[in-house]
Structures are given as structure tokens and as C-alpha cells.
Design a protein around this motif. Structure first.
Motif, PDB file in Angstrom:
ATOM      1  N   GLN A 268       0.855  -1.049   0.137  1.00 29.44           N
ATOM      2  CA  GLN A 268       0.347   0.147  -0.041  1.00 29.44           C
ATOM      3  C   GLN A 268       1.454   0.840   0.231  1.00 29.44           C
ATOM      4  O   GLN A 268       0.327   2.331  -0.672  1.00 29.44           O
ATOM      5  CB  GLN A 268      -1.103  -0.417   1.485  1.00 29.44           C
ATOM      6  N   ARG A 269       1.594   1.328   0.602  1.00 29.34           N
ATOM      7  CA  ARG A 269       3.118   2.020   0.692  1.00 29.34           C
ATOM      8  C   ARG A 269       3.280   2.901  -0.886  1.00 29.34           C
ATOM      9  O   ARG A 269       3.708   3.422  -1.103  1.00 29.34           O
ATOM     10  CB  ARG A 269       3.813   2.570   1.866  1.00 29.34           C
ATOM     11  N   TYR A 270       3.975   1.921  -1.433  1.00 28.90           N
ATOM     12  CA  TYR A 270       3.981   1.694  -2.691  1.00 28.90           C
ATOM     13  C   TYR A 270       3.504   2.098  -3.313  1.00 28.90           C
ATOM     14  O   TYR A 270       4.091   3.110  -4.652  1.00 28.90           O
ATOM     15  CB  TYR A 270       4.938   0.286  -2.560  1.00 28.90           C
ATOM     16  N   ILE A 271       2.466   1.836  -3.625  1.00 28.98           N
ATOM     17  CA  ILE A 271       1.390   2.326  -4.681  1.00 28.98           C
ATOM     18  C   ILE A 271       1.221   3.754  -4.533  1.00 28.98           C
ATOM     19  O   ILE A 271       0.807   4.624  -5.288  1.00 28.98           O
ATOM     20  CB  ILE A 271       0.051   1.550  -3.816  1.00 28.98           C
ATOM     21  N   MET A 309      -1.498   9.040   0.342  1.00 30.38           N
ATOM     22  CA  MET A 309      -0.634   9.343  -0.668  1.00 30.38           C
ATOM     23  C   MET A 309      -0.468  10.889  -1.513  1.00 30.38           C
ATOM     24  O   MET A 309       0.013  10.785  -2.706  1.00 30.38           O
ATOM     25  CB  MET A 309      -2.090   9.461  -1.970  1.00 30.38           C
ATOM     26  N   GLY A 310      -1.414  11.452  -0.531  1.00 27.87           N
ATOM     27  CA  GLY A 310      -0.796  12.726  -0.776  1.00 27.87           C
ATOM     28  C   GLY A 310      -2.250  13.896  -1.319  1.00 27.87           C
ATOM     29  O   GLY A 310      -2.089  15.141  -1.605  1.00 27.87           O
ATOM     30  N   TRP A 311      -2.061  13.236  -2.766  1.00 25.96           N
ATOM     31  CA  TRP A 311      -3.100  13.191  -3.812  1.00 25.96           C
ATOM     32  C   TRP A 311      -4.644  12.582  -3.538  1.00 25.96           C
ATOM     33  O   TRP A 311      -4.440  11.638  -2.826  1.00 25.96           O
ATOM     34  CB  TRP A 311      -2.113  13.724  -5.158  1.00 25.96           C
ATOM     35  N   ASP A 312      -5.386  12.916  -3.814  1.00 24.87           N
ATOM     36  CA  ASP A 312      -6.793  12.854  -3.101  1.00 24.87           C
ATOM     37  C   ASP A 312      -6.785  11.361  -4.283  1.00 24.87           C
ATOM     38  O   ASP A 312      -7.500  12.268  -5.856  1.00 24.87           O
ATOM     39  CB  ASP A 312      -7.457  13.462  -3.030  1.00 24.87           C
ATOM     40  N   HIS A 313      -7.107  10.771  -4.261  1.00 25.40           N
ATOM     41  CA  HIS A 313      -7.601   9.753  -5.306  1.00 25.40           C
ATOM     42  C   HIS A 313      -9.554   9.253  -4.375  1.00 25.40           C
ATOM     43  O   HIS A 313      -9.244   8.681  -3.570  1.00 25.40           O
ATOM     44  CB  HIS A 313      -7.055   8.521  -6.411  1.00 25.40           C
ATOM     45  N   LEU A 314     -10.412   8.821  -5.814  1.00 26.79           N
ATOM     46  CA  LEU A 314     -11.863   8.114  -5.137  1.00 26.79           C
ATOM     47  C   LEU A 314     -11.361   6.990  -5.147  1.00 26.79           C
ATOM     48  O   LEU A 314     -11.013   6.005  -6.069  1.00 26.79           O
ATOM     49  CB  LEU A 314     -12.497   8.178  -6.437  1.00 26.79           C
ATOM     50  N   LEU A 315     -11.812   6.140  -3.854  1.00 23.42           N
ATOM     51  CA  LEU A 315     -11.190   4.925  -3.381  1.00 23.42           C
ATOM     52  C   LEU A 315     -12.971   4.490  -3.593  1.00 23.42           C
ATOM     53  O   LEU A 315     -13.869   4.905  -3.027  1.00 23.42           O
ATOM     54  CB  LEU A 315     -10.159   4.506  -2.271  1.00 23.42           C
ATOM     55  N   CYS A 316     -12.878   2.875  -3.770  1.00 24.59           N
ATOM     56  CA  CYS A 316     -13.704   1.983  -3.527  1.00 24.59           C
ATOM     57  C   CYS A 316     -13.905   0.345  -2.892  1.00 24.59           C
ATOM     58  O   CYS A 316     -13.497   0.136  -3.354  1.00 24.59           O
ATOM     59  CB  CYS A 316     -15.056   1.674  -4.768  1.00 24.59           C
TER      60      CYS A 316
END
Length: 1019
Positions: A268-271, A309-316
Motif C-alpha cells: 500500500q505504501r508503494y502504491i 498518497m498526498g493527492w486524493d484519488h477515489l477509492l471503492c
């Protein structure tokens, strides 16, 4: 665990890392200042690398944070470094605000701590490059220009095969990614999520300590970098499923501590570190894994990713059905404020869609379904899938998902139906649309601010609506959602209740009011402001600009002027016709001799030595004037490999000031005197003709310092127009914007794509979108012309957003033959335009009657757009063009007598046949023509006798073969003076009768059977 870095150095081939970042990476030592880099908004990405040769242990466990801070606003993005193989760590940044950003790294590892630097971010010049996908309530939104600037985002999702490691690796070739994206676009997903499943099993020690610990494989992430950036450049998105159902082999789902244990945290950290700074993707927790995990665990997984992530991405996450039980997606509480929901099976009706959206109104959602699913007797075939798409839109949560495996038993849906949905909503959808089903017997949406309504009804031949709250009459159009996009005009209903009768029984959508793409006739000139195009004519100071257009010379003097021809050192004279033009005298000559338009594009080559049409490489820089200056500047560095012409290579990011100063000076004179500059941004001739035309092209790889990716030989047109290539797209964008920066304030300027343009629709869309973004960025508007093959032209005009951008139609790329058949080559076939674009072939195959029919057809359809065409015909064709409503007629062979360069600006040889008509119009009708339009008032021989009129004021009738003229003036009143105009001599002759009264049909007999014009002017 000493030795991982050492071992990777010994086996370096396994650590091939993708090197395509927009800013080249460079290693730096401990605590170094990286200085300042330049970037543009949303461009993924700027990247830095840091060497850490002394580290011992598992490199994936290193924690090194990087904090980016916006100097003016204090906005922050905090990300981490990621291991890149060998002894290298990297970190990335994507700008979300223009201005200066500073950064500093921090880590317990001293080699990775204390590094600083700056990034100077400028607004993106490319309208297709947008930011991160987010949402407003249950509607998807996309960031534009700044993180707080949102627009509604319409999308469809395309489901590829579930790609297990072998299938995923098959995409490792860049061409495979491009093919998949092309395939997605070609099947109707013009703005698309692209769906991919992957189980992440080939990540070595990054994922499972017990698997492949000696040689962790990062090629998966190399591929993801390519996939995401290529899609982002097209305005598309990937939706990534991070864990596949194969992970059930491990308990629970195979990891010590589960999905939030230390091993999985590593992944997860790498992603987060590697992909987090990249706009262009969303992520689902797991494919078919919701029943194997707890809601608490999923929420913890997403919270950790959001934090890192530092930048927001939509997760689901993913659910199987809407009903109760462990798979009930509506019971899922979500990951916080920046997420979406999905459901695997499509609902059976509109009401179920509404329940799903209303159950979670603060998050957007999409549905997944398969072509073969059956639920409650509802088959998700093309009809069901299309209706589901429209149900979701009409429920207020716009965003669609078409999920189809690419397997033979699940063929693609009809792409035209998907394109219809995209085109209907593009430019119409806003974030403020709310349900208003109480206003219709179908389903409805309303935008209060724009007084805009959308209604939808299945299996209907009529729709009842209540428009009582609409403040004024609005245009209404209907679209059959089961067909290719075509608007049915329903008129302009006034406020109140209406029943719209539809042409056939089908699934219909209706838009009322606030429609950006509607075609409206322009108001009269006194109300239209100062625009160049008014009521379908080119107008300045209430006077029409009408006549011929001179096309510039491509390479040789002796025929036609070229604004970029420069004759410094020419022994026969520096400033004169067909050398360095005297722009003042040239514009005076244009007005005097009947060609008020001038069509410019850059020349075929710079050096006159190429006039011999050889393709040999020049070994010395000794050139001969006059030169054809190019838009791009040469490099100034001494030494190095020269360009093909023996001179320094071009730098396509720098522009030739002399070239643009000349265009600007000419455009200023056009504004002052009432002439028109038609500026063609490109010159296709060099891309398809002979090698001699291509070898010196600035974009050919051997001639410039940029990596344009162009072929070394012909044909090169489709490559040039392919803006999916990131570097070409960037260079095109910069060039288009520079042209607009220089010429964007000039009123009497028409912008067209290219000389001889026979390219594809996608490039015209890109060109128009780039101009639109420039207009938004600068607050200025330019007059845009559309010149392209007929299929491309018609597609743009049918586009409800881009069609409205177009002010001028250039119809020269197709025609009606004299026998009534159509000549219309398709765009994108790399067909040389010289075969037909100049007007020679149209004049051979067409006739004045068919020419009139062609121009009149488009003038009637688009009465607010001026028309340009090319026709190397005679006086009869010029009159046919005028009477059909055409403004400027291109004549490529307006040359001086004997095709020689005169000492001064004398009358060109070909204009003699036009001058009587030109002077008649300028003297008598220039102030009236902007209020006149083609009218069907002729009752005798209307196939060869035509009328232009401002009814009740002025009538101009042209009889191609003289004879009797019967004109219906039953709708007019008053008395009119009648005169004949002889287009051969320019003489005005009083008609018989010389004074007539309107109110019925009036008749005249032409002096003979030659062509004559009858002018009726009210007393």
C-alpha cells in the motif's frame, strides 16, 4: 539483510525502470538542493532521484517523506520516496496550483533526508490535460485549471478482460497500450474510465516475503506508469482493482495480519508513493473480495491509502447486489469523503437506481454488469445496458458504466448508441442538475440557474412536460437514444404545459433551453457587436467583406505573395511584390483588385536551393534568398549535427520572432483597412507529397532537437496529426497557443487548421479544444474556421459543444458534381489535398448550379456561420457563390501577368472578370448585404435564377441564363426601383418597368440570354 542493493547492481537488467517523466531525473547527494524545475498544471509528473548506496535491509521498508508546499497559498502535498532499483530512490510531484512550490525530504536514513528544491508550475496550455477525478455530492467532477475549479464529468467505463499476470504482461509493449486505448475510444467511450482487473501476484518481496525475495519484479509498476500517463494525455482514466479473488489462496486473503498487516502495508505504501502523484486513476479494494473481508478492515485500508498518497484519488469496494446480506453495497459506510461506490449487477429499473443513489447521496456510484446477466427477467443486453446508463443519468448521479468482457460470446455493444449518450450530455451536464420528475410523464432533470431541462422516456412516441417555471420560450431538441446521434428540432415552446410529438416510438431524450450547441441566426449587425461574422457574412463597420481570396506562395517567387518570404541580400530587390512584401501596398492592392482575403500558411522549405525539388542533404549552409521563414526558431548552439538543409536544427519550443512579427503586422493592417487574413496553422502538403517537400520539414526528427516521433520518410500526415503521442501533443499545444497569443486580438483574422487538411476528426477536436482552453485562460475570443473533409466537418458541426465554436465554414474539401453525385473523401486517409483543395477539380466536375446547391445547403443549415470555398471557375461560379450566401472565394491562381514579379503592385491577371461585380457590391450593396439572406422567392427557373433579399427592403436576383424573372413579393409592401446590372461591363441599366409596387408577383425580362442581375431597392 545486507546485499539487496549489491545484488541488484550485479543483476541490473532486472531493474529497468521507466524513464519518461516530463522532467528528466538526475541523482543528487545527501542534503542537496535540487534547484528549480518547471512544470505545468496536472502534467504527470516531475520526478527526482536520490542515491542511497549504503542502505542495508529491505529497501521497501524505508520511509522517506517529502513535503511540497505552495508558497502563496500554503497548500501542501506530502508523499514518500519509493525504491526504484539498484541504489536509487525516487519521488514525484504533480502541480495542482500555479506558482512556486518548495519541498524538503525527511527520513531516518540520512542519505534520503534534507534534500530541498523548488517547482515552478504554470497553467496547462492543453484543455485535455485535466486534474484529479473527484466528486460533488453524488456527481463525478474533474479538476480544471486549479484544484478548486470543478466541472461535471460524464464518463463511461469499459471493462477489459480480467488480466491475470500473463495477460497484464502482454500490455508491456507500448503499442499494446495504445491499441487498447484506441479500442476503447473507437467503441464510443470518448471520455472514459478504462477498467482493468489484476491480482498483483507478481510483485515479489514487495508483496510476499516468501516469494521471489531474491529478485523483486517492479515491471508491473513500470507498466502502470505508462498506462496511466498515456491515458491521462487522452483525457481518459484507468480504474484499477488492487486485489483479485485469487488472493483467497492465503488466509485471511493470504497475508500475515490480513489486508492491514505489515506485508500488505508495504504494498500500500508503494502504491501511494509511486502512483499517488499521478492523476488519471481510481482504485477498487478488491475484485470479488467483499465477502472475504470486514467493513472495518476495508475502511482501515482506504484510510491508510488516503493518508499516504498526498493527492486524493477515489477509492471503492465492490458489491454483488443491491439486496440485503453480506453483499449489500448500500450498507457499506465508505472510506470517508473522497470515494465512490460500485455494484456488480445492474438494477432492473429506474426506481432501483434512485434508491441506490439516494441511499448514499454524498458519493458517486457506478454499476458493473455483464452482458449475459439475468435478474428478474431483465437481460442486460444492449437495450438494457443503454437504459441503465440513462436511468443513472436521470436519477441525478451522472456517470455510466458499460461493462463488457472482450470475448467472442460477449460482443461489443453498438458504439453509436454509446456515442449518442456522450454527445447528448457533453456541454449540457452541470453539477447543479437535480431531479424534477414531477414535471413530466417520463423522468426529468433541471438546472435552475440555466433554466435548462432534460426529459427521458422509454418506448414512447410522445412526452408530456410542464415548463411553467421556465421564464421564456426556449429551443427544444429530441434525440433517439437507441440510434446514432441526430437532433430532432421541436421548436421553441413557451412556458406552460406541452406534449412533444416524436417521430417514432423509441427511447427519447429531450433537452429544453440552455443548450450550448443550438444554432441561432445572428442578430442584425447593429445588435451583434463588433464580431467579424454577422448574420452569416463577414462584416466590418456594418459593411460586408466580399470577394476573392489570394492563396500565398508555397516556395517559389514569380506567382503569389507569401507573408513570410524574406529577401535580405536579394540582388534583385529586397522589398517588392513576391519578395519581402510591402504589406501596406499589398493590402491596398487587395482592396483595389477584388481579393480582400489573403490565405497564409508557412512555406515548404526555408532554402531556395530546394526549388530544384531534390531530396539531397545539404553539406554546407550557403543559402540563396528569398527565404521562406518558418514559425519555429533555429538553435543557437555552435557545433553538433546540422539539419538536412545544412543549417542549425530547429527548436520547436522556440518561435521565430520575424515570422510572427510579419503576421501580426499584416493582421493589424487587415483590421485597419477591412481586409481579412485567413491564418492556416499548418501546411499538410509537406507531409504527403514528394520527399523533396518533407526532407526539410522542421518536425522531421533529423531537423529538430525534440523527439517528435515522426517518421523519417513519407507518408507522415497521420503521424503528425496523432496527438496521443505525448511529445507531439505538447509541441502542437505550445505552437497553437503561441499563434493565438500573437494574433488573438486581431478582429479580421480567421483561424483554420492547415492548408490541404485531409486529416482525422481527432486532430480537429484537439485543435478546437486547445483554442477553447486558450479563450478561457485569456478571456479573448477568436474567429474559428472549420476546413476539413466532409465527414469530419459534419461530425464537428453535429457536436453540441465544438460546433458552437465554429464561426466560418470552409467547404472546399468536397463538392456536388454536375450529375448530382457527391465527391467527399473521408478524413484521415492520408489523401493529398492538392488533388482537390485548390478548387481546380471542383471547377472541372461541378457546375454553377451544383455549386450554388452545395453552398446554399450549408448556409441554410448554419445561418450564423460565414462560408469560404475554393473554385477556379469564372464569373458565373462567383455569382452562384454570392447568391448562395458565400463570403470569400479562394482563387489559388491570382498571379501577376506572365507569372513574373512586377516592380510594383499591379492588377493580377485573373481578377478582370470579377472586378465589375466587386465594385458594384462595394458601391451599392456592401451596407445592405449583412442583412440579406438567400430566399426562395423566384417562381420561374429557380434552378438557375436565385435571390438574395432583406425582405421588404432590398432584393438581388441573379439569372444565370437571362430570360424571364418572376419574383414573389406578396409578403412585401411599398414601391421599389428596378435596375439591371451587367456583370460583364459593370453597367447599371434601368429595368422595365423601372418602378414597381410590391404585394404580389412581379415579372421582368432580362435584356438577353446571358447572365444578368436584377436589383430592387425600396424607395
Amino acid at each position: 539483510m545486507r546485499g539487496i542493493a549489491d545484488r541488484t547492481r550485479r543483476g541490473g537488467a532486472a531493474w529497468a525502470i521507466l524513464a519518461f517523466a516530463i522532467i528528466a531525473v538526475a541523482p543528487a547527494g545527501h542534503g542537496d538542493d535540487f534547484g528549480e524545475r518547471a512544470a505545468t498544471m496536472w502534467a504527470p509528473f516531475v520526478e527526482w532521484s536520490v542515491e542511497n548506496p549504503t542502505y542495508e535491509g529491505n529497501p521497501f521498508d524505508v520511509v522517506a517523506a517529502v513535503a511540497f508546499t505552495h508558497t502563496d497559498s500554503g497548500a501542501r502535498h506530502v508523499t514518500e520516496m519509493f525504491y526504484a532499483g539498484g541504489s536509487t530512490w525516487r519521488f514525484r510531484f504533480t502541480g495542482t496550483k500555479a506558482g512556486e512550490w518548495t519541498f524538503k525530504t525527511s527520513s531516518e536514513d540520512p542519505e534520503l533526508s534534507g534534500h530541498t528544491g523548488r517547482v515552478r508550475v504554470s497553467p496547462s496550455p492543453d484543455p485535455a490535460i485535466r486534474g484529479f477525478l473527484t466528486h460533488q455530492g453524488n456527481k463525478f467532477a474533474i479538476q480544471r485549471r486549479d484544484a478548486d475549479d470543478l466541472e461535471g464529468y460524464l464518463f463511461a467505463v469499459y471493462m477489459n478482460e480480467r488480466l491475470i499476470p500473463e495477460g497484464f504482461s502482454a500490455l508491456a509493449e507500448p503499442a499494446k497500450i495504445e491499441a487498447l486505448l484506441d479500442d476503447t475510444t473507437a467503441n464510443g467511450f470518448e471520455i472514459a474510465f478504462t477498467y482493468i482487473c489484476h491480482n498483483w501476484l507478481n510483485l515479489g518481496t514487495l508483496r510476499h516475503d516468501e516469494h521471489n525475495s531474491e529478485n523483486p519484479d517492479l515491471r508491473t509498476f513500470d507498466l502502470l506508469d505508462r498506462m496511466i500517463t498515456k491515458a491521462h494525455a487522452r483525457g481518459m482514466r484507468w480504474h484499477l482493482w488492487a486485489w483479485g479473488d485469487e488472493a483467497r489462496k492465503w488466509t485471511p486473503i493470504g497475508l500475515p495480519g490480513g489486508i492491514n498487516g505489515p506485508v500488505d502495508r508495504r504494498l500500500q505504501r508503494y502504491i501511494a508513493a509511486r502512483l499517488g502523484p499521478l492523476p488519471g486513476w481510481t482504485m477498487g479494494y478488491g475484485f470479488d473480495l467483499i465477502e472475504w473481508t470486514s467493513e472495518e478492515g476495508r475502511n482501515e485500508w482506504a484510510s491508510f491509502l488516503h493518508e499516504k498518497m498526498g493527492w486524493d484519488h477515489l477509492l471503492c469496494t465492490r458489491g454483488f447486489r443491491l439486496g440485503g446480506g453480506k453483499n449489500n453495497i448500500t450498507s457499506y459506510s465508505g472510506f470517508g469523503g473522497n470515494d465512490l461506490t460500485t455494484s456488480r449487477c445492474g438494477p432492473v429499473d429506474y426506481a432501483e437506481v434512485v434508491r441506490h443513489i439516494d441511499a448514499d447521496p454524498d458519493r458517486p456510484s457506478f454499476y458493473e454488469e455483464r452482458h449475459s446477466y439475468l435478474r428478474k427477467g431483465f437481460k442486460l443486453d444492449m437495450t438494457g445496458t443503454r437504459r441503465l446508463r440513462w436511468w443513472q443519468a436521470m436519477a441525478g448521479g451522472l456517470g455510466g458504466f458499460f461493462g463488457f468482457y472482450r470475448k467472442s460470446e460477449h460482443p461489443y455493444p453498438n458504439p453509436e448508441q454509446l456515442r449518442t449518450a456522450q454527445r447528448f450530455w457533453r456541454g449540457r451536464f452541470t453539477l447543479d442538475m437535480m431531479r424534477c420528475n414531477d414535471l413530466t410523464d417520463g423522468w426529468g432533470l433541471k438546472d435552475e440557474a440555466r433554466s435548462f431541462y432534460v426529459f427521458y422516456k422509454e418506448d414512447a412516441d410522445r412526452i408530456e412536460v410542464d415548463l411553467s417555471s421556465m421564464p421564456a420560450a426556449q429551443r427544444a431538441v429530441a434525440v433517439d437514444t437507441a440510434q446514432a446521434y441526430a437532433e430532432v428540432d421541436l421548436g421553441e415552446p413557451a412556458p406552460g404545459r406541452h406534449t412533444f410529438e416524436l417521430p417514432a416510438r423509441s427511447d427519447w431524450a429531450i433537452a429544453v433551453g440552455g443548450v450550448p450547441g443550438k444554432q441561432e441566426a445572428a442578430p442584425p449587425p447593429e445588435e451583434a457587436g463588433a464580431g467579424l461574422v454577422q448574420n452569416g457574412w463577414l462584416v466590418q463597420n456594418d459593411h460586408a467583406i466580399w470577394g476573392w481570396v489570394q492563396h500565398n506562395g508555397w516556395w517559389r517567387p514569380g506567382q503569389r505573395a507569401n507573408l513570410a518570404r524574406r529577401s535580405v541580400g536579394d540582388p534583385v530587390g529586397d522589398v517588392r511584390p513576391n519578395r519581402t512584401e510591402d504589406l501596406g501596398k499589398l493590402t491596398d492592392s487587395m482592396l483595389q483588385y477584388g481579393y480582400p482575403g489573403f490565405e497564409h500558411n508557412y512555406g515548404l522549405w526555408y532554402d531556395r536551393r530546394r526549388d530544384a525539388h531534390d531530396a539531397a542533404r545539404r553539406t554546407d549552409p550557403h543559402v540563396a534568398p528569398p527565404f521562406l521563414e518558418q514559425p519555429w526558431a533555429r538553435t543557437s548552439e555552435a557545433g553538433g549535427e546540422p539539419a538536412w538543409d545544412g543549417l542549425p536544427k530547429y527548436d520547436l519550443e522556440r518561435f521565430n520572432p520575424w515570422y510572427f512579427d510579419r503576421l501580426k503586422a499584416f493582421a493589424d493592417l487587415c483590421d485597419e483597412k477591412g481586409t481579412v487574413l485567413i491564418h492556416k496553422f499548418y501546411m499538410q502538403h509537406a507531409l504527403l507529397e514528394t520527399p523533396a517537400h518533407y526532407v526539410d520539414l522542421p518536425w522531421r526528427p533529423t531537423n529538430c532537437i525534440q523527439d517528435t516521433g515522426m517518421p523519417d520518410g513519407l507518408p507522415a500526415a497521420n503521424a503528425f496529426y496523432d496527438v496521443t503521442h505525448p511529445e507531439r501533443r505538447r509541441l502542437h499545444t505550445a505552437y497553437i497557443r503561441h499563434c493565438l497569443d500573437v494574433l488573438g486580438e486581431n478582429r479580421n483574422l480567421i483561424s483554420l487548421t492547415s492548408q490541404e487538411f485531409t486529416g482525422p476528426l481527432a486532430f480537429v477536436e484537439f485543435w478546437l479544444d486547445t483554442i477553447a482552453q486558450w479563450e478561457r485562460d485569456t478571456g479573448r475570443e477568436v474567429t474559428i474556421g472549420l476546413g476539413a473533409p466532409k465527414d469530419v466537418q459534419d461530425a464537428i458541426l453535429a457536436d453540441p459543444l465544438r460546433g458552437k465554436q465554429v464561426d466560418v465554414l470552409d467547404l472546399r474539401y468536397w463538392w456536388l458534381r454536375a450529375d448530382g453525385t457527391l465527391f467527399a473523401p473521408e478524413g484521415g486517409r492520408e489523401m493529398a489535398g492538392r488533388a482537390f483543395e485548390s478548387g481546380h477539380q471542383q471547377a472541372k466536375e461541378s457546375s454553377p448550379q451544383s455549386f450554388y446547391q452545395k453552398v446554399r445547403g450549408y448556409r441554410d443549415r448554419f445561418p450564423d456561420k460565414a462560408i469560404v470555398d475554393a473554385y477556379e471557375g469564372d464569373r458565373l461560379a462567383s455569382w452562384a457563390f454570392l447568391m448562395a450566401g458565400g463570403s470569400l472565394l479562394v482563387r489559388g491562381q491570382i498571379c501577376y501577368p506572365n507569372q513574373a514579379d512586377p516592380p510594383d503592385y499591379i492588377q493580377p491577371a485573373e481578377v478582370e472578370t470579377l472586378l465589375p461585380t466587386y465594385h458594384f457590391l462595394r458601391e451599392h450593396l456592401a451596407a445592405r448585404l449583412p442583412r440579406m439572406s438567400p430566399c426562395d422567392l423566384v417562381r420561374e427557373s429557380p434552378d438557375r435564377t436565385w435571390c438574395l433579399a432583406q425582405p421588404g427592403r432590398t432584393y438581388l436576383v441573379y439569372a444565370l441564363k437571362g430570360g424571364d424573372i418572376a419574383l414573389d413579393l406578396s409578403g412585401a409592401a411599398g414601391r421599389y426601383r428596378a435596375r439591371w446590372f451587367d456583370p460583364r461591363s459593370g453597367e447599371l441599366i434601368q429595368a422595365e418597368p423601372g418602378l414597381i409596387s410590391a404585394g404580389g408577383q412581379v415579372s421582368f425580362g432580362a435584356p438577353d440570354n446571358q447572365d444578368w442581375a436584377l436589383w430592387l431597392d425600396r424607395e
